[in-house]
Design a protein around this motif. Structure first.
Motif, PDB file in Angstrom:
ATOM      1  N   ASN A 166       0.813  -1.207   0.000  1.00 43.01           N
ATOM      2  CA  ASN A 166       0.000   0.000   0.000  1.00 43.01           C
ATOM      3  C   ASN A 166       0.852   1.266   0.000  1.00 43.01           C
ATOM      4  OD1 ASN A 166      -2.692  -0.973  -0.119  1.00 43.01           O
ATOM      5  ND2 ASN A 166      -2.551  -1.620   2.017  1.00 43.01           N
ATOM      6  N   GLN A 167       2.080   1.197   0.527  1.00 42.98           N
ATOM      7  CA  GLN A 167       2.968   2.357   0.416  1.00 42.98           C
ATOM      8  C   GLN A 167       3.394   2.560  -1.037  1.00 42.98           C
ATOM      9  OE1 GLN A 167       4.435   4.929   2.870  1.00 42.98           O
ATOM     10  NE2 GLN A 167       4.270   5.536   0.728  1.00 42.98           N
ATOM     11  N   ILE A 168       3.636   1.453  -1.766  1.00 41.06           N
ATOM     12  CA  ILE A 168       3.902   1.560  -3.202  1.00 41.06           C
ATOM     13  C   ILE A 168       2.691   2.165  -3.909  1.00 41.06           C
ATOM     14  CG2 ILE A 168       4.388   0.257  -5.306  1.00 41.06           C
ATOM     15  CD1 ILE A 168       6.778   0.350  -3.467  1.00 41.06           C
ATOM     16  N   TRP A 169       1.497   1.742  -3.498  1.00 39.71           N
ATOM     17  CA  TRP A 169       0.268   2.299  -4.074  1.00 39.71           C
ATOM     18  C   TRP A 169       0.201   3.812  -3.839  1.00 39.71           C
ATOM     19  CZ3 TRP A 169      -3.661   0.795  -7.184  1.00 39.71           C
ATOM     20  CH2 TRP A 169      -4.828   1.563  -7.197  1.00 39.71           C
ATOM     21  N   CYS A 170       0.592   4.270  -2.650  1.00 36.54           N
ATOM     22  CA  CYS A 170       0.589   5.705  -2.366  1.00 36.54           C
ATOM     23  C   CYS A 170       1.547   6.455  -3.291  1.00 36.54           C
ATOM     24  CB  CYS A 170       0.960   5.952  -0.907  1.00 36.54           C
ATOM     25  SG  CYS A 170      -0.329   5.484   0.285  1.00 36.54           S
ATOM     26  N   GLU A 171       2.673   5.833  -3.639  1.00 36.00           N
ATOM     27  CA  GLU A 171       3.589   6.464  -4.594  1.00 36.00           C
ATOM     28  C   GLU A 171       2.949   6.557  -5.974  1.00 36.00           C
ATOM     29  OE1 GLU A 171       6.695   7.882  -4.084  1.00 36.00           O
ATOM     30  OE2 GLU A 171       6.080   7.638  -2.000  1.00 36.00           O
ATOM     31  N   VAL A 172       2.173   5.539  -6.349  1.00 33.37           N
ATOM     32  CA  VAL A 172       1.471   5.591  -7.633  1.00 33.37           C
ATOM     33  C   VAL A 172       0.419   6.698  -7.604  1.00 33.37           C
ATOM     34  CG1 VAL A 172       0.051   4.284  -9.261  1.00 33.37           C
ATOM     35  CG2 VAL A 172       1.900   3.138  -8.040  1.00 33.37           C
ATOM     36  N   VAL A 173      -0.258   6.860  -6.471  1.00 30.57           N
ATOM     37  CA  VAL A 173      -1.220   7.954  -6.330  1.00 30.57           C
ATOM     38  C   VAL A 173      -0.511   9.296  -6.512  1.00 30.57           C
ATOM     39  CG1 VAL A 173      -2.741   9.146  -4.701  1.00 30.57           C
ATOM     40  CG2 VAL A 173      -2.790   6.652  -4.861  1.00 30.57           C
ATOM     41  N   ALA A 174       0.654   9.445  -5.889  1.00 31.61           N
ATOM     42  CA  ALA A 174       1.413  10.690  -6.041  1.00 31.61           C
ATOM     43  C   ALA A 174       1.791  10.918  -7.505  1.00 31.61           C
ATOM     44  CB  ALA A 174       2.668  10.645  -5.168  1.00 31.61           C
ATOM     45  N   LEU A 175       2.200   9.867  -8.196  1.00 33.20           N
ATOM     46  CA  LEU A 175       2.527   9.990  -9.619  1.00 33.20           C
ATOM     47  C   LEU A 175       1.321  10.449 -10.427  1.00 33.20           C
ATOM     48  CD1 LEU A 175       4.671   6.761 -10.086  1.00 33.20           C
ATOM     49  CD2 LEU A 175       5.473   9.089 -10.479  1.00 33.20           C
TER      50      LEU A 175
END
Length: 457
Positions: free
Chosen positions: A377-386
């Motif tokens: 989910n932290q990787i998912w948050c980076e995708v959200v930021a992207l």
């Protein structure tokens, strides 16, 4: 007299060819190209690409960011791109996408560092292309707004916990760069935390600020104003911000203590000056004053000023225990020495735009963390930021006027969701947008602007 209009029966069939939905996604594809974000992701994530793999992890992450920007909220929504290879190119299958996330989450420290490095490089390129529209080019401070938000989990996920609002989920800390009144904003950090993480944890504020500063171009890192609510008004965080050589300005909310209340009551009436509204005009029923020197601030950073705002609550508002004499009081501290009190207070109050940025991020994938493991989910948050950055950079480079402030829902309705037809001829592809679409001209102009920009070499 009633008019009865006959409506023809519409016969539906799934046999159309050459048609493209989400044709406005070409705006985001061109933004990927001119900022070099797609290329940087591929280069930074190359080590996670298995031998003889068809899809590189950088392309998968970029495609996920496109999916969220266009309105998706889970990994499977990437099928929206896969169905249109003529526009979006070859897209990985669902199992391949899941395996990429798993591989990155197995080495979260290096994976997050790689994605953030790609974001920082692309941001520097985007701001350079934006010229005077980029934050800080006018010589003013770049506001970085820090705030935490609650993300509710509807199933058992790793490190999900009860929150202070009696819900269950996560409590991520976010940092957004504010583009000012004429633009939106972009995320510099989305730091995932358990639901029971505190709102005023100084260590988390420091970590989030470090991540945000690392995202800025180096020549802009000493041109920063840190803004936060009273959750950031801790001695440890303010001392860290004020450390010699750091050169960071701040405007931070401050808790209203009994000593501050006593100092407010002791203020003479003539010390209060009118406050400003959002347009910079005098606001009736609101005043500001300075308490520096009237309250003991031993142990707090030197040069810290304490400013208080007094206002009459709007009709129907419920008063609080800290409200005095029918007025509502709020305090903040700043290290800025120059400027009128009303201007400094208005500058601080504009941090409320961070709430708009958080709402936009929740419309772009942050509302639902679809995976189980915390690192996933932290990787998912980076995708959200992207995804949020793609939207912000596209608006900054391709749009003007009120369109630069459109939130994701309006962008999707007016620019992204338009249907078009792909026509081949003369060794070229032409995207023919419906002539009756009200915003067709705006879309064509924006795409043309992006296509005129060179890609990084």
């Amino acid at each position: 007299m009633k008019t009865i209009a006959l409506q023809r029966k519409i016969v539906v069939s799934a046999d159309g060819s050459g048609l493209v939905s989400q044709a406005g996604g070409l705006l985001l594809l061109e933004t990927l190209r001119v900022t070099g974000l797609g290329r940087e992701l591929s280069a930074q994530l190359e080590r996670w690409r298995p031998s003889r793999a068809v899809h590189d992890p950088g392309k998968v992450i970029a495609d996920l960011a496109l999916t969220l920007a266009l309105g998706g909220d889970c990994l499977a929504d990437i099928a929206m791109l896969r169905a249109q290879p003529e526009l979006f190119g070859p897209i990985a299958s669902d199992p391949t996408v899941s395996r990429v996330i798993d591989r990155l989450a197995a080495d979260p420290v290096r994976a997050l560092k790689a994605i953030r490095a790609a974001r920082a490089t692309a941001r520097q390129r985007a701001w350079a292309l934006a010229g005077p529209h980029a934050p800080g080019t006018d010589g003013q401070l770049i506001p970085l707004d820090i705030d935490a938000t609650i993300v509710i989990a509807h199933s058992d996920k790793q490190q999900a916990a009860p929150t202070w609002k009696k819900t269950f989920g996560f409590h991520p800390m976010t940092v957004f760069a504010d583009h000012g009144a004429t633009g939106g904003g972009e995320p510099l950090a989305i730091m995932l935390r358990p639901g029971n993480a505190g709102s005023n944890t100084a260590a988390d504020h420091i970590t989030a600020t470090r991540l945000a500063l690392a995202q800025l171009p180096k020549h802009r890192r000493r041109q920063v104003l840190i803004r936060a609510d009273s959750g950031g008004g801790t001695r440890e965080f303010l001392t860290w911000l004020s450390r010699p050589g750091r050169r960071l300005s701040y405007s931070i909310g401050f808790a209203l203590t009994e000593e501050i209340q006593a100092a407010i009551l002791a203020l003479p009436a003539q010390t209060w000056t009118p406050a400003y509204d959002s347009g910079g005009q005098v606001r009736p029923g609101a005043w500001v004053a300075e308490l520096t020197g009237l309250v003991k601030l031993d142990g707090w950073p030197k040069g810290m000023r304490l400013i208080v705002r007094k206002e009459r609550p709007h009709p129907g508002a419920q008063l609080r225990f800290t409200d005095i004499d029918g007025h509502r009081f709020t305090c903040f501290v700043t290290d800025t020495r120059r400027g009128q009190l009303a201007d400094l207070e208005l500058r601080h109050r504009r941090r409320a735009r961070c709430e708009d940025r958080i709402r936009a991020a929740k419309d772009t994938g942050l509302r639902n963390l679809p995976l189980h493991d915390f690192d996933q989910n932290q990787i998912w948050c980076e995708v959200v930021a992207l995804a949020c950055e793609l939207l912000a950079w596209m608006q900054m480079l391709a749009l003007d006027g009120p369109a630069r402030r459109y939130e994701p829902k309006r962008l999707r309705l007016r620019l992204f969701a338009v249907a078009a037809r792909l026509v081949r001829g003369g060794r070229r592809l032409r995207l023919r947008i419906a002539a009756s679409w009200p915003w067709a001209g705006q879309l064509v102009t924006a795409i043309t602007r992006l296509q005129a920009l060179p890609a990084p070499t």
